[in-house]
Scaffold this active site. Structure first.
Site, PDB file in Angstrom:
ATOM      1  N   ASN A  82       0.850  -1.187   0.000  1.00  0.00           N
ATOM      2  CA  ASN A  82       0.000   0.000   0.000  1.00  0.00           C
ATOM      3  C   ASN A  82       0.899   1.256   0.000  1.00  0.00           C
ATOM      4  O   ASN A  82       1.554   1.565   0.994  1.00  0.00           O
ATOM      5  CB  ASN A  82      -0.907  -0.042   1.247  1.00  0.00           C
ATOM      6  CG  ASN A  82      -1.887   1.102   1.311  1.00  0.00           C
ATOM      7  OD1 ASN A  82      -1.553   2.223   0.960  1.00  0.00           O
ATOM      8  ND2 ASN A  82      -3.089   0.827   1.780  1.00  0.00           N
ATOM      9  N   ARG A  83       0.916   1.959  -1.141  1.00  0.00           N
ATOM     10  CA  ARG A  83       1.792   3.138  -1.318  1.00  0.00           C
ATOM     11  C   ARG A  83       1.491   4.235  -0.306  1.00  0.00           C
ATOM     12  O   ARG A  83       2.360   4.994   0.110  1.00  0.00           O
ATOM     13  CB  ARG A  83       1.633   3.737  -2.715  1.00  0.00           C
ATOM     14  CG  ARG A  83       1.994   2.804  -3.806  1.00  0.00           C
ATOM     15  CD  ARG A  83       3.350   3.194  -4.416  1.00  0.00           C
ATOM     16  NE  ARG A  83       4.030   1.982  -4.796  1.00  0.00           N
ATOM     17  CZ  ARG A  83       5.314   1.701  -4.582  1.00  0.00           C
ATOM     18  NH1 ARG A  83       6.101   2.566  -3.968  1.00  0.00           N
ATOM     19  NH2 ARG A  83       5.851   0.572  -4.968  1.00  0.00           N
ATOM     20  N   ASP A 129      -1.063  -3.652   9.874  1.00  0.00           N
ATOM     21  CA  ASP A 129      -2.402  -4.135   9.539  1.00  0.00           C
ATOM     22  C   ASP A 129      -3.370  -3.191  10.217  1.00  0.00           C
ATOM     23  O   ASP A 129      -3.236  -2.888  11.410  1.00  0.00           O
ATOM     24  CB  ASP A 129      -2.634  -5.582   9.967  1.00  0.00           C
ATOM     25  CG  ASP A 129      -3.762  -6.180   9.123  1.00  0.00           C
ATOM     26  OD1 ASP A 129      -3.606  -6.265   7.894  1.00  0.00           O
ATOM     27  OD2 ASP A 129      -4.827  -6.530   9.685  1.00  0.00           O
ATOM     28  N   TYR A 142     -10.867   4.963   3.881  1.00  0.00           N
ATOM     29  CA  TYR A 142     -12.097   5.519   4.450  1.00  0.00           C
ATOM     30  C   TYR A 142     -11.905   6.957   4.936  1.00  0.00           C
ATOM     31  O   TYR A 142     -12.807   7.510   5.570  1.00  0.00           O
ATOM     32  CB  TYR A 142     -12.576   4.633   5.618  1.00  0.00           C
ATOM     33  CG  TYR A 142     -12.909   3.211   5.179  1.00  0.00           C
ATOM     34  CD1 TYR A 142     -14.182   2.872   4.730  1.00  0.00           C
ATOM     35  CD2 TYR A 142     -11.942   2.209   5.191  1.00  0.00           C
ATOM     36  CE1 TYR A 142     -14.479   1.584   4.309  1.00  0.00           C
ATOM     37  CE2 TYR A 142     -12.230   0.910   4.777  1.00  0.00           C
ATOM     38  CZ  TYR A 142     -13.491   0.614   4.335  1.00  0.00           C
ATOM     39  OH  TYR A 142     -13.790  -0.663   3.916  1.00  0.00           O
ATOM     40  N   ASP A 143     -10.760   7.571   4.662  1.00  0.00           N
ATOM     41  CA  ASP A 143     -10.501   8.943   5.149  1.00  0.00           C
ATOM     42  C   ASP A 143     -11.627   9.927   4.799  1.00  0.00           C
ATOM     43  O   ASP A 143     -11.983  10.762   5.641  1.00  0.00           O
ATOM     44  CB  ASP A 143      -9.169   9.471   4.606  1.00  0.00           C
ATOM     45  CG  ASP A 143      -7.974   8.910   5.371  1.00  0.00           C
ATOM     46  OD1 ASP A 143      -8.172   8.358   6.465  1.00  0.00           O
ATOM     47  OD2 ASP A 143      -6.843   9.033   4.862  1.00  0.00           O
ATOM     48  N   LYS A 169      -3.310  14.834   9.992  1.00  0.00           N
ATOM     49  CA  LYS A 169      -3.713  13.417  10.074  1.00  0.00           C
ATOM     50  C   LYS A 169      -2.677  12.625  10.885  1.00  0.00           C
ATOM     51  O   LYS A 169      -3.034  11.822  11.742  1.00  0.00           O
ATOM     52  CB  LYS A 169      -3.898  12.798   8.679  1.00  0.00           C
ATOM     53  CG  LYS A 169      -4.333  11.334   8.786  1.00  0.00           C
ATOM     54  CD  LYS A 169      -4.516  10.580   7.484  1.00  0.00           C
ATOM     55  CE  LYS A 169      -4.751   9.092   7.798  1.00  0.00           C
ATOM     56  NZ  LYS A 169      -4.771   8.211   6.649  1.00  0.00           N
TER      57      LYS A 169
HETATM   58  P1  ITT Z   1      -0.893  -4.204   2.924  1.00  0.00           P
HETATM   59  O1  ITT Z   1      -1.599  -5.392   3.544  1.00  0.00           O
HETATM   60  O2  ITT Z   1      -0.061  -4.561   1.732  1.00  0.00           O
HETATM   61  O3  ITT Z   1      -0.143  -3.394   3.939  1.00  0.00           O
HETATM   62  P2  ITT Z   1      -3.610  -3.178   2.530  1.00  0.00           P
HETATM   63  O4  ITT Z   1      -4.164  -1.905   1.967  1.00  0.00           O
HETATM   64  O5  ITT Z   1      -4.194  -4.475   2.030  1.00  0.00           O
HETATM   65  O6  ITT Z   1      -2.009  -3.174   2.336  1.00  0.00           O
HETATM   66  P3  ITT Z   1      -4.663  -3.777   5.182  1.00  0.00           P
HETATM   67  O7  ITT Z   1      -4.902  -5.204   4.880  1.00  0.00           O
HETATM   68  O8  ITT Z   1      -4.032  -3.406   6.497  1.00  0.00           O
HETATM   69  O9  ITT Z   1      -3.721  -3.096   4.093  1.00  0.00           O
HETATM   70  O10 ITT Z   1      -6.035  -3.005   5.016  1.00  0.00           O
HETATM   71  C1  ITT Z   1      -6.126  -1.702   5.465  1.00  0.00           C
HETATM   72  C2  ITT Z   1      -7.398  -1.059   4.932  1.00  0.00           C
HETATM   73  O11 ITT Z   1      -8.016  -0.334   6.004  1.00  0.00           O
HETATM   74  C3  ITT Z   1      -7.059  -0.028   3.865  1.00  0.00           C
HETATM   75  O12 ITT Z   1      -7.089  -0.577   2.577  1.00  0.00           O
HETATM   76  C4  ITT Z   1      -8.136   1.026   4.093  1.00  0.00           C
HETATM   77  O13 ITT Z   1      -9.310   0.632   3.456  1.00  0.00           O
HETATM   78  C5  ITT Z   1      -8.347   0.962   5.603  1.00  0.00           C
HETATM   79  N1  ITT Z   1      -7.452   1.925   6.286  1.00  0.00           N
HETATM   80  C6  ITT Z   1      -6.379   1.632   7.076  1.00  0.00           C
HETATM   81  N2  ITT Z   1      -5.770   2.747   7.492  1.00  0.00           N
HETATM   82  C7  ITT Z   1      -6.444   3.774   6.950  1.00  0.00           C
HETATM   83  C8  ITT Z   1      -6.281   5.165   6.990  1.00  0.00           C
HETATM   84  O14 ITT Z   1      -5.273   5.747   7.624  1.00  0.00           O
HETATM   85  N3  ITT Z   1      -7.167   5.904   6.323  1.00  0.00           N
HETATM   86  C9  ITT Z   1      -8.187   5.357   5.653  1.00  0.00           C
HETATM   87  N4  ITT Z   1      -8.404   4.047   5.534  1.00  0.00           N
HETATM   88  C10 ITT Z   1      -7.533   3.241   6.191  1.00  0.00           C
END
Ligand code: ITT
Length: 205
Positions: free
Chosen positions: A9-10, A69, A154-155, A175
């Protein structure tokens, strides 16, 4: 000190990089390690998933690895989307589809029923299998429509408690100060500072 960021996740990479900007830590991304295994997120908790990602990548790369996560928990939805936040609207769903599903599920809910929290568990793993975890939370409310264009996930629908703006309407530093990730990373920073010398702005290794 080199640390691999075990994420695809970039936006997470950007946020982690911002908090450690100027310290003696150089982050490597998975792009530097071709053939890196895809880690299946099959844990029952944020912590289990973060540990699995960090331990697998530390073992594969032979470097210290950090994984995040994270997700959103809505009280009235009994904690959903929770660990399924990234794929709430289905496997491969994008952020917009996930948000739309959330707003649909919450239609008609008012007041305390719109309360939610973001959770972030950061795991740091050593190549020998040892690990530590750090968790941060951000409490707030889910708006009735998307507002703002910054951030990710979801920001645009999440207003942190005490604010009438969403994370997507805030600057990056606002943030970072309020967010679940910012809080977990601060705990990680204190741990790293006590274990290794990572002081020294503009003194990157
Ligand atoms: P990696 O597992 O490769 O790190 P991912 O995007 O799949 O990437 P997660 O499984 O941890 O990561 O899922 C996190 C999700 O939760 C992310 O895709 C968002 O939808 C949400 N999320 C997490 N942190 C957030 C943030 O700071 N702001 C908004 N949404 C967030």
């Amino acid at each position: 000190m080199n640390i691999v960021l075990a994420t695809r996740n970039r936006k997470k990479v950007e946020e982690i990089g911002r908090v450690f900007k100027g310290y003696k830590v150089r982050f490597l991304t998975l792009d530097a390690f071709p053939g890196c295994p895809e880690v299946e997120e099959d844990g029952a908790t944020f912590r289990q998933n973060a540990v699995k990602k960090a331990v697998s990548i530390a073992e594969f790369t032979g470097c210290l690895a950090i994984a995040d996560d994270s997700g959103l928990e809505v009280r009235a939805l009994r904690g959903a989307p929770g660990i399924f936040s990234a794929r709430y609207a289905g496997e491969g769903a994008d952020d917009r589809k996930n948000r739309m599903k959330l707003l649909r599920q919450m239609r008609g809910l008012e007041g305390v029923d719109r309360e939610a929290r973001f959770v972030c568990c950061i795991a740091i793993a050593f190549p020998d299998g040892r690990y530590k975890t750090f968790t941060g939370y951000a409490k707030g409310n889910i708006g009735k429509k998307s507002k703002g264009f910054n951030g990710f996930g979801y920001d645009p629908v999440f207003c942190p408690a005490g604010y009438d703006r969403t994370f997507a309407q805030m600057t990056a530093s606002e943030k970072d100060r309020l967010s679940h990730r910012g809080k977990a990373l601060k705990k990680l920073y204190i741990y790293l500072k006590n274990q290794f010398s990572i002081h020294g702005r503009n003194d990157l290794l």
